[in-house]
Design a protein around this motif. Structure first.
Motif, PDB file in Angstrom:
ATOM      1  N   PRO A  93       0.744  -1.212  -0.177  1.00 34.84           N
ATOM      2  CA  PRO A  93      -0.097  -0.054  -0.077  1.00 34.84           C
ATOM      3  C   PRO A  93       0.960   1.247   0.209  1.00 34.84           C
ATOM      4  O   PRO A  93       1.839   1.280   0.744  1.00 34.84           O
ATOM      5  CB  PRO A  93      -0.867  -0.172   1.188  1.00 34.84           C
ATOM      6  N   LEU A  94       0.490   2.280  -0.598  1.00 36.63           N
ATOM      7  CA  LEU A  94       1.360   3.489  -1.010  1.00 36.63           C
ATOM      8  C   LEU A  94       0.683   4.609  -0.246  1.00 36.63           C
ATOM      9  O   LEU A  94       1.224   5.879  -0.542  1.00 36.63           O
ATOM     10  CB  LEU A  94       1.509   3.962  -2.286  1.00 36.63           C
ATOM     11  N   LYS A  95      -0.573   4.571   0.437  1.00 37.82           N
ATOM     12  CA  LYS A  95      -1.476   5.611   1.072  1.00 37.82           C
ATOM     13  C   LYS A  95      -1.488   5.596   2.385  1.00 37.82           C
ATOM     14  O   LYS A  95      -2.549   6.238   3.078  1.00 37.82           O
ATOM     15  CB  LYS A  95      -2.528   5.674   0.073  1.00 37.82           C
ATOM     16  N   GLN A  96      -0.667   4.615   3.196  1.00 37.34           N
ATOM     17  CA  GLN A  96      -0.959   4.466   4.476  1.00 37.34           C
ATOM     18  C   GLN A  96      -0.265   5.731   5.334  1.00 37.34           C
ATOM     19  O   GLN A  96       0.483   6.672   4.553  1.00 37.34           O
ATOM     20  CB  GLN A  96      -0.148   3.136   5.122  1.00 37.34           C
ATOM     21  N   THR A 171       5.876   0.017  -8.422  1.00 31.22           N
ATOM     22  CA  THR A 171       5.375  -0.342  -7.232  1.00 31.22           C
ATOM     23  C   THR A 171       6.311  -0.573  -6.218  1.00 31.22           C
ATOM     24  O   THR A 171       6.510  -0.123  -5.074  1.00 31.22           O
ATOM     25  CB  THR A 171       4.392  -1.030  -7.050  1.00 31.22           C
ATOM     26  N   ARG A 178       8.835   5.109   0.324  1.00 28.18           N
ATOM     27  CA  ARG A 178       7.946   5.444   1.653  1.00 28.18           C
ATOM     28  C   ARG A 178       8.772   4.758   2.688  1.00 28.18           C
ATOM     29  O   ARG A 178       8.592   5.328   3.897  1.00 28.18           O
ATOM     30  CB  ARG A 178       6.595   4.593   1.214  1.00 28.18           C
TER      31      ARG A 178
END
Length: 427
Positions: A93-96, A171, A178
């Motif tokens: 996941p990239l939006k945590q 990804t 991140r």
């Protein structure tokens, strides 16, 4: 009701809709050509050296990848292929919230990513990164040698070992960025090193003309084509732009690598503009993939013929509109792509599901707009491919497996056109 919608409604009324006596097969798939020495020899003298060097580098990297794996396996039996195949979420996941990326859960995913990075620097596709870390001798990528759909397997047991297909590599890199941002100093060093190797991999993969193949090191067949399909090219271009800007999660990127990424991004935009399809002197959109050497539109899998693609054109339109200082050539490409999407919108029909017979096109007066995935370049009419390589003008004639298993119609271009209307007003 329009005549075409009425005719379709009458055809559907007798059952679920296949015309009994009217065949609409207009051709069969033409295979895309790989990058080879023979094809490179046909290029101009100034281009040949760069392409030959590229091909030699690609082959050397594949041999190194294979040799490294073979050396690991030489000391004993290879472990079973146990990578967790993708079923829904990739585990990246990239939006945590930013703090989550310092958690044990996020670090395990990042460790998995690092462990499966190929010696060349890329990653395989369709993997859930929450799984185990790579064991010594375990393959770098899930291997699928099934040629259904026309997948080209250069060597049995060596397929998609390093790819930008299905969101792979881009990804993994975004996730590593991140995590390292949440772990300054020594705790994030391994992730930064893997990230820099991954960006260098993308820079190595870029063709001399600015395009990107689907698989690198080169695998052959349509995999060598410049791949706009499923947004692969656009995602690489977006990542390179962020690396070049050195902001946010990417502030750690060394200036030299950022400069190379910026130059690569510029070349990508140039080849994108150069490959836009021209019909009767008029710019239109893009195919899902274009020949690496000639930039001509080419087919891919058996059910993906040469065609203008509304989905890929929409994503590439967005990519061009993101350019902060568009050249006149970029502006012309944007205007033409938007005009083409408006021109080929489909109305008065619906793409629906019937439990017994699968998806099909039906008359639906007043519906739309929506878009076919593919359009014949000469006629601008929707076309559809089946597993056997046949090309149809009637989606309802396809096998049920292909009607249900591919996105033949959608309304995605509507949002791209809405963005275009805003962009054009700000010019």
């Amino acid at each position: 009701m329009k005549r075409t919608a009425l005719a379709l409604a009458l055809a559907l009324a007798a059952g679920w809709g296949l015309p009994a006596a009217q065949a609409t097969v207009i051709g069969t798939m033409t295979r895309a050509q790989p990058v080879t020495e023979a094809r490179i020899a046909t290029l101009g003298e100034t281009e040949r050296a760069a392409w030959r060097a590229y091909l030699e580098r690609s082959r050397a990297l594949m041999e190194r990848d294979k040799a490294t794996l073979a050396a690991e396996r030489a000391s004993g039996t290879a472990p079973p292929e146990a990578q967790a195949r993708l079923h829904g979420d990739s585990g990246m996941p990239l939006k945590q919230p930013a703090a989550w990326y310092a958690s044990a859960e996020a670090r395990h995913v990042a460790d998995n990513i690092v462990s499966f990075q190929t010696p060349a620097g890329g990653w395989g596709k369709n993997v859930n990164r929450t799984g185990h870390l790579r064991q010594k001798g375990e393959h770098y990528a899930p291997i699928d040698d099934d040629p259904s759909g026309g997948v080209i397997v250069a060597t049995k047991g060596w397929n998609y070992v390093g790819t930008i297909d299905n969101d792979a590599t881009t990804t993994e890199l975004a996730f590593l960025a991140r995590v390292q941002a949440a772990l300054p100093g020594a705790p994030g060093a391994a992730y930064r090193q893997a990230f820099e190797r991954g960006v260098s991999y993308l820079l190595d993969a870029q063709y001399p003309n600015g395009g990107f193949p689907q698989v690198y090191p080169l695998q052959g067949g349509y995999h060598d084509a410049i791949t706009f399909n499923d947004n692969a090219f656009a995602q690489v271009a977006d990542l390179l732009a962020m690396v070049a800007a050195r902001g946010g999660d990417y502030a750690f990127v060394p200036p030299e690598l950022a400069a190379r990424a910026g130059a690569a991004h510029g070349r990508a935009i140039k080849v994108l503009v150069a490959s836009q399809i021209r019909v009767d002197g008029q710019l239109t959109g893009w195919c899902q993939q274009h020949d690496a050497l000639t930039l001509a539109p080419v087919g891919a899998r058996n059910f993906e013929p040469v065609a203008l693609s509304s989905s890929e054109t929409s994503r590439l339109l967005r990519l061009l509109m993101e350019q902060p200082r568009p050249t006149p050539e970029v502006v012309a490409a944007i205007d033409a792509a938007a005009a083409w999407l408006k021109r080929v919108a489909v109305r008065d029909v619906g793409w629906t599901t019937k439990a017994e017979n699968g998806r099909f096109l039906e008359a639906r007066p007043g519906a739309g707009p929506m878009w076919a995935r593919m359009y014949d370049i000469a006629t601008m009419k929707p076309i559809f491919g089946d597993r056997d390589g046949t090309i149809h003008t009637d989606v309802n004639e396809l096998s049920k497996e292909r009607r249900d298993g591919y996105g033949w119609y959608g309304n995605g271009p509507a949002s791209a056109l809405a963005a275009y209307d805003k962009w054009s007003k700000k010019r």
